[in-house]
Design an enzyme around this catalytic site. Structure first.
Site, PDB file in Angstrom:
ATOM      1  N   ASP A  51       6.253  36.566 -21.926  1.00 41.84           N
ATOM      2  CA  ASP A  51       4.936  36.001 -21.608  1.00 41.84           C
ATOM      3  C   ASP A  51       3.850  37.028 -21.902  1.00 41.84           C
ATOM      4  O   ASP A  51       3.904  38.165 -21.441  1.00 41.84           O
ATOM      5  CB  ASP A  51       4.898  35.600 -20.132  1.00 41.84           C
ATOM      6  CG  ASP A  51       3.719  34.691 -19.808  1.00 41.84           C
ATOM      7  OD1 ASP A  51       2.635  34.897 -20.383  1.00 41.84           O
ATOM      8  OD2 ASP A  51       3.883  33.788 -18.976  1.00 41.84           O
ATOM      9  N   HIS A  68       3.740  32.864 -23.587  1.00 32.07           N
ATOM     10  CA  HIS A  68       3.205  31.993 -22.541  1.00 32.07           C
ATOM     11  C   HIS A  68       3.423  30.521 -22.871  1.00 32.07           C
ATOM     12  O   HIS A  68       3.713  29.706 -21.991  1.00 32.07           O
ATOM     13  CB  HIS A  68       1.718  32.280 -22.354  1.00 32.07           C
ATOM     14  CG  HIS A  68       1.126  31.659 -21.134  1.00 32.07           C
ATOM     15  ND1 HIS A  68       1.586  31.923 -19.872  1.00 32.07           N
ATOM     16  CD2 HIS A  68       0.102  30.776 -20.974  1.00 32.07           C
ATOM     17  CE1 HIS A  68       0.881  31.252 -18.975  1.00 32.07           C
ATOM     18  NE2 HIS A  68      -0.020  30.534 -19.625  1.00 32.07           N
ATOM     19  N   SER A  86       1.125  27.387 -16.268  1.00 32.25           N
ATOM     20  CA  SER A  86       0.193  28.488 -16.037  1.00 32.25           C
ATOM     21  C   SER A  86      -0.518  28.312 -14.696  1.00 32.25           C
ATOM     22  O   SER A  86       0.126  28.302 -13.645  1.00 32.25           O
ATOM     23  CB  SER A  86      -0.787  28.585 -17.207  1.00 32.25           C
ATOM     24  OG  SER A  86      -1.492  29.789 -17.184  1.00 32.25           O
TER      25      SER A  86
END
Length: 820
Positions: free
Chosen positions: A753, A787, A680
């Site tokens: 995601d 994610h 991330s």
């Protein structure tokens, strides 16, 4: 062009490509590489080990429930149908959360805290369930069972350990937990699929016209949300799946409906069980924000569904400024006072919700007691944004406020019986760890609501992490509300990490704690705080004994400008520096923004913590002979009113340089064989370090964002929009400097995601830029993954990719070419 390889049946791990500096194909997809790969031993064995059960204490602290957890789901499970509607992901088969968003439980065992044999609760074969919660009187345990056509509500009688089905598969969990216990424990309030709902709308028909949105000059800045509605078909599906019928389901007797079906964003019972607070989404829906910002009606009804109080009729809130302390006008944080029969509480901004407006006080907290005919009363005015209330008793509650720009928090003592003002209890930088006094300990009252636990002499019982440079040592303390002074009652020992889970007596002398050490996994025990005697309640084994021999230590060092930094160094089992010399190393990090260099430099040792990797953790690389420098500090500090990101690149490179120098200076890492990686915002960091420095041989960037023009109304802790800080957005985007990428990079991204800002297109376009510019890159997309990666196949393949990449470009890499 960019290729993608798909196999028959389920979508497979996406194309595995690498390009050389000349742009030629360096590695084609060899046989077997278009299917999911297994990581090397012993990683696969650890991934497939049975998970440690989760545990929960009953409200009366007499019963411990142990819940068996399912392992990583299969890719087939993630392939169940999923709808993305108004910021949520749901499974249309069962009206519950999508498979990627739920961790199923598979078994229940009840155990008396004071002794006795464990009792296994018999459930149907293949059972999987979620949302287990005790009734306020602790006599029953409810949970939601997954069935082929929907979700059923089940209850367990604690005395007999017998489970039974309470409803048919009608529980609707698209908007939340799906049920709540009545305060008197006689039954449950259930959000149910409306009777006769019928089939879902057919949205496959050809469109009848274009989809149109128009601003008409109205400013409506929003951050980059995912999974929004996008057309009338989505709106119809949202109405179909998110509409619920509130239903009162007694433990014994016939169920009855309350009011009419509606799109409930929330529904909560008053502590006396006489009223229901409803938050109902209304049209017109928005294609720019999630359901929580749709037009919303907030009302209180009686148990027959009759409206007795309209709290607010809120409009669409798509125009709230993007600053973190900005809020929408009107009532917000509407709820029930936990320690009163039926008293509403809410907050309203006094500055219009916009931090650019000057105001002595920013927020006002209101109360209004049933029957809601008297005017609301002011509990307190706050100079910062409201951050929650911990209710205690008639004359004491703790109100919290925060202000993001300064990272400042204040806590006030208020007397609800004499509302209007509060007394400052403390104020501090909420990012600081060493001086954190903890939070009030809460316990459920008779209605099952959390209220402050007081010591026998009337002091507030506090519980905190106890961070020090030597480690975290959780504590209990007694806070005198009259003086504000705090006295430690108990602190975890220097070799342990132990914290209190619950209290077994009125004096607070016998407690249930969870204890772990560097070598001992977390387990529950009874501790007598007076004598120190302990009695084990659980005996969970080490879930990954293959890693028991790995060592770790806190490493402290300084940035060139004097900022104190730290990281945790992990070394493989059996490593001897004198014998083995420097190791190949992976640094895995995540930047953080601060306003105070002293706070940014606070270090906490982790020697007393039990650490084992799970999921796609980088720590698995320890089994492959790599040293891991975990979470080396990457502070980005704003000084003298400057924004931290104004000097992001300079500070980031300085942070990384200091980390490299520290581990090389210790003799455990070879300066020529260090990789950097992150997930991330850590992936964003990784790409930036590769294009702005030559400190690392390669990088691994998972689920990141690389072009900040695609997040123009803010990202991470950046509050300014692109047009207010164009140069900052440009300089911080590694996409801008893709032509400087002269080290190999592995990009991994979930194709589904769901995180704000990290759209899969971020990795797709970054890879395309790198490919076009002749960089060495590999781009892997994981079908069906969000994610974070959930499927066993995806997790295993990710770890295979990481190991293989590091072996090629770090462990077995030739010496670095000499600098010109």
């Amino acid at each position: 062009m960019m290729m993608r390889v798909r196999g028959s049946g389920l979508a497979l791990a996406a194309v595995l490509l690498a390009t050389t500096a000349s742009g030629a194909l360096a590695q084609s997809a060899a046989p077997g590489q278009t299917t999911y790969q297994q990581p090397p031993s012993p990683i696969a064995d650890i991934l497939d080990a049975k998970p440690t059960p989760s545990s929960m204490l009953s409200p009366d602290r007499k019963t411990l429930v142990l819940m068996d957890r399912s392992n990583l789901p299969s890719i087939q499970a993630l392939a169940e149908p999923m709808l993305r509607l108004a910021g949520s992901r749901i499974n249309p088969r069962n009206n519950g959360p999508a498979e990627s968003r739920v961790s199923w439980l598979t078994g229940l065992t009840l155990q008396a805290v004071d002794g006795g044999s464990p009792r296994v609760v018999v459930l149907p074969a293949g059972a999987r369930f979620t949302g287990a919660r005790f009734s306020p009187d602790a006599k029953h345990l409810a949970f939601v069972m997954d069935r082929p056509t929907g979700l059923e509500l089940w209850v367990v009688d604690v005395a007999s350990a017998q489970a039974r089905k309470l409803t048919e598969p009608v529980v609707n969990m698209t908007g939340g937990a799906g049920y709540d216990w009545l305060p008197d424990s006689s039954g449950l309030l259930v959000e149910a699929v409306p009777a006769g709902r019928g089939a879902a709308p057919d949205v496959t028909a050809a469109p009848t016209g274009p989809n149109i949105e128009e601003t008409a000059g109205r400013a409506a800045p929003v951050r980059t949300y995912q999974d929004l509605l996008s057309n009338p078909g989505d709106e119809a599906l949202f109405d179909h799946y998110f509409t619920s019928q509130l239903t009162l389901v007694p433990l014994n007797g016939r169920a009855r409906t309350i009011g009419a079906p509606a799109v409930y964003l929330d529904a909560s019972l008053s502590p006396d069980g006489k009223y229901i607070l409803h938050e109902i989404a209304k049209r017109p829906y928005s294609y720019a924000v999630p359901a929580g910002l749709f037009p919303t009606e907030i009302v209180v009804t009686d148990m027959a569904g009759r409206v007795v109080r309209t709290v607010a009729d809120l409009p669409l809130r798509d125009d709230v400024p993007t600053a973190f302390d900005a809020v929408a006008p009107g009532p917000r944080s509407v709820g029930w006072r936990a320690d009163a029969p039926a008293t509403l509480t809410w907050v309203e901004a006094l500055d219009g919700g916009d931090i650019r407006n000057q105001a002595e006080f920013r927020d006002r907290v209101f109360m209004q007691a049933a029957p809601f005919t008297a005017e609301p009363v002011k509990l307190i005015d706050l100079k910062e944004r409201y951050a929650g209330i911990v209710w205690g008793k008639d004359d004491l509650a703790v109100v919290n406020s925060r202000w993001f720009n300064t990272r400042h928090e204040s806590r006030f003592l208020v007397d609800p019986s004499k509302p209007g003002e509060g007394r400052l209890l403390l104020e501090r930088n909420y990012q600081a760890r060493y001086d954190n006094p903890g939070q009030p300990v809460t316990q459920p009252n008779a209605a099952g609501r959390p209220v402050i636990r007081f010591t026998p002499d009337g002091k507030i019982l506090m519980q905190g992490a106890g961070a020090t440079p030597q480690g975290e040592f959780p504590f209990l303390a007694a806070l005198d509300p009259a003086t504000g002074r705090s006295e430690r009652l108990w602190t975890s020992t220097q070799s342990d990490y132990e914290f209190v889970v619950g209290f077994l007596d009125a004096d607070g002398k016998r407690v249930v704690t969870q204890r772990e050490t560097r070598l001992d996994p977390p387990n529950l025990q009874i501790r007598d705080l007076t004598t120190g005697q302990t009695t084990a309640l659980t005996n969970f084994p080490d879930p990954a004994p293959q890693l028991a021999g790995a060592t770790r230590q806190l490493v402290t060092y300084e940035r060139a400008d004097g900022v104190k930094l730290s990281g945790t160094l992990y070394l493989p089992a059996g490593y001897d520096k004198d014998r083995d010399g420097p190791l190949p190393m992976l640094m895995w990090a995540y930047p953080a923004e601060f306003t105070d260099a002293a706070v940014a430099g606070q270090t906490v040792d982790v020697q007393n913590r039990f650490v084992r990797p799970g999921g796609s953790s980088h720590l698995f690389l320890l089994t492959q002979g790599y040293a891991i420098f975990d979470n080396p500090s990457m502070p980005i500090i704003g000084k003298d009113g400057a924004e931290p990101n104004d000097t992001y690149v300079e500070q980031l490179v300085a942070d990384a340089q200091a980390a490299v120098d520290a581990v090389v200076g210790m003799g455990v890492a070879d300066r020529d064989r260090i990789a950097v990686g992150g997930h991330s915002y850590g992936a964003f960091m990784t790409a930036n370090l590769l294009v702005h420095s030559d400190l690392f041989r390669t990088g691994i960037a998972r689920s990141g964002a690389y072009n900040r023009t695609l997040t123009p109304f803010g990202f991470q802790s950046e509050q300014r929009n692109y047009w207010e800080a164009t140069e900052v957005y440009t300089e911080m985007s590694p996409f801008t400097y893709a032509n400087r990428m002269n080290e190999p990079i592995l990009l991994i991204h979930g194709e589904a995601d769901d995180n704000s800002g990290t759209f899969p297109v971020q990795s797709e376009r970054f890879y395309a830029a790198l490919k076009g510019l002749g960089a060495t890159a590999r781009y892997v997309t994981l079908p069906l993954e969000a994610h974070g990666y959930r499927a066993r196949e995806s997790v295993g393949h990710t770890l295979w990719e990481m190991t293989r990449w590091l072996d090629q470009y770090v462990k077995n890499a030739p010496p670095k070419p000499a600098a010109n």
